[in-house]
Design a protein around this motif. Structure first.
Motif, mmCIF file in Angstrom:
data_model
loop_
_atom_site.group_PDB
_atom_site.id
_atom_site.type_symbol
_atom_site.label_atom_id
_atom_site.label_comp_id
_atom_site.label_asym_id
_atom_site.label_seq_id
_atom_site.Cartn_x
_atom_site.Cartn_y
_atom_site.Cartn_z
ATOM 1 N N MET A 1 0.821 -1.202 0.000
ATOM 2 C CA MET A 1 0.000 0.000 0.000
ATOM 3 C C MET A 1 0.858 1.255 0.000
ATOM 4 O O MET A 1 0.571 2.222 -0.705
ATOM 5 C CB MET A 1 -0.927 -0.003 1.220
ATOM 6 N N LEU A 2 1.919 1.241 0.781
ATOM 7 C CA LEU A 2 2.789 2.413 0.845
ATOM 8 C C LEU A 2 3.543 2.623 -0.465
ATOM 9 O O LEU A 2 3.832 3.760 -0.857
ATOM 10 C CB LEU A 2 3.773 2.271 2.014
ATOM 11 N N LYS A 3 3.858 1.512 -1.146
ATOM 12 C CA LYS A 3 4.481 1.632 -2.464
ATOM 13 C C LYS A 3 3.494 2.229 -3.473
ATOM 14 O O LYS A 3 3.866 3.011 -4.347
ATOM 15 C CB LYS A 3 4.959 0.256 -2.943
ATOM 16 N N GLU A 4 2.224 1.821 -3.355
ATOM 17 C CA GLU A 4 1.193 2.393 -4.207
ATOM 18 C C GLU A 4 1.054 3.891 -3.949
ATOM 19 O O GLU A 4 0.890 4.695 -4.886
ATOM 20 C CB GLU A 4 -0.144 1.702 -3.958
ATOM 21 N N LEU A 5 1.114 4.274 -2.688
ATOM 22 C CA LEU A 5 1.021 5.684 -2.319
ATOM 23 C C LEU A 5 2.164 6.482 -2.944
ATOM 24 O O LEU A 5 1.951 7.566 -3.507
ATOM 25 C CB LEU A 5 1.070 5.832 -0.796
#
Length: 292
Positions: A172-176
């Motif tokens: 999720m943080l990579k997507e962000l």
């Protein structure tokens, strides 16, 4: 202009299969906001559209700030996730750097716009002095454009698209990070405006703006953001011989467009300042997790 630093489709490559069957409400909120933000990239390049994208990005970061308070976030700094966590730390710093570059460029342009507006009001009758001040402004814009192009080139990072099956939070943080880069690309491109146009194409933009009913190019007009309008208008102002009446009308139109540009910059600056605070908060959360 630099190639796109992140492909929209690549964002979903980070999606992990390790999400629980019943998602936490914050995870559902994150997914919904992410989808809306990605869809918004197809909208126009106006300052209003850009502000909406930045507000959407701000909401997404606020959601992640809350996610980082969950117990599962504390496992980010475990030894088996060290590589991923270090990438997230580096990414958070990169986003802050790009945000700072954009804010500096907006401030520089806004100050130059304000100064030129004052000159236009004082020296309308002196074409030589006015041309000198316009060239000074355009030279400043050229410096800003080069800085934006350099920043865009630096954003061509190779985000690791390999799925991380161990920790959904990392995905999720990579997507962000990926979607933030995507919106920042739109921001830097907006500030840079178009590539330096020929005199004829610049004059066409100006003619289109001054006589919209004479030229049926609605699609093209939507693509012209506030920076493009001012750049083209000023370029044509010092490149074309006009009658006294046409010159006065041109000056008035330039003043109107520069007023719109200054207002647009102000709107984007306000949203970007709030987003910057969220970026700082996210990085602080990462550092707190590291020191936990």
């Amino acid at each position: 202009m630099a190639a796109s630093p992140v492909n929209q489709n690549s964002i979903h490559h980070f999606r992990s299969n390790s999400f629980p069957t019943r998602e936490h409400p914050l995870i559902s909120e994150f997914n919904d906001q992410l989808s809306r933000l990605i869809c918004s990239e197809a909208t126009s390049s106006s300052s209003t559209s850009l502000s909406q994208k930045l507000i959407g990005l701000q909401d997404l970061h606020e959601c992640v700030d809350n996610l980082l308070l969950l117990p599962v976030a504390q496992s980010l700094a475990k030894e088996q996730h060290e590589k991923w966590f270090n990438e997230l730390l580096d990414g958070s710093l990169r986003l802050l750097d790009v945000c700072g570059i954009a804010r500096d460029a907006l401030l520089q342009t806004k100050e130059g716009t304000h100064e030129l507006q004052s000159t236009l009001r004082r020296r309308q009758g002196c074409k030589i002095e006015l041309a000198r001040e316009v060239e000074k402004f355009l030279a400043s814009r050229k410096v800003v454009k080069k800085a934006m192009q350099k920043a865009l080139k630096g954003m061509q990072t190779k985000l690791n698209s390999k799925k991380n099956e161990d920790l959904a939070m990392v995905s999720m943080l990579k997507e962000l990070e990926a979607v933030t880069l995507m919106v920042f690309e739109s921001l830097l491109t907006f500030i840079a405006g178009p590539k330096l146009q020929s005199k004829s194409s610049s004059w066409f933009v100006v003619s289109k703006l001054m006589h919209p009913k004479r030229i049926a190019c609605e699609g093209e007009e939507k693509d012209a953001n506030e920076f493009e309008k001012v750049d083209a208008a000023l370029q044509s102002l010092i490149s074309h011989k006009t009658s006294k009446s046409d010159y006065s009308m041109h000056i008035q139109n330039v003043q109107n467009w520069m007023g719109q540009l200054e207002s647009s910059i102000q709107d984007v600056e306000e949203v970007l300042e709030c987003l910057s605070r969220h970026l700082v908060k996210t990085r602080v959360s990462f550092l707190n997790i590291l020191n936990h």
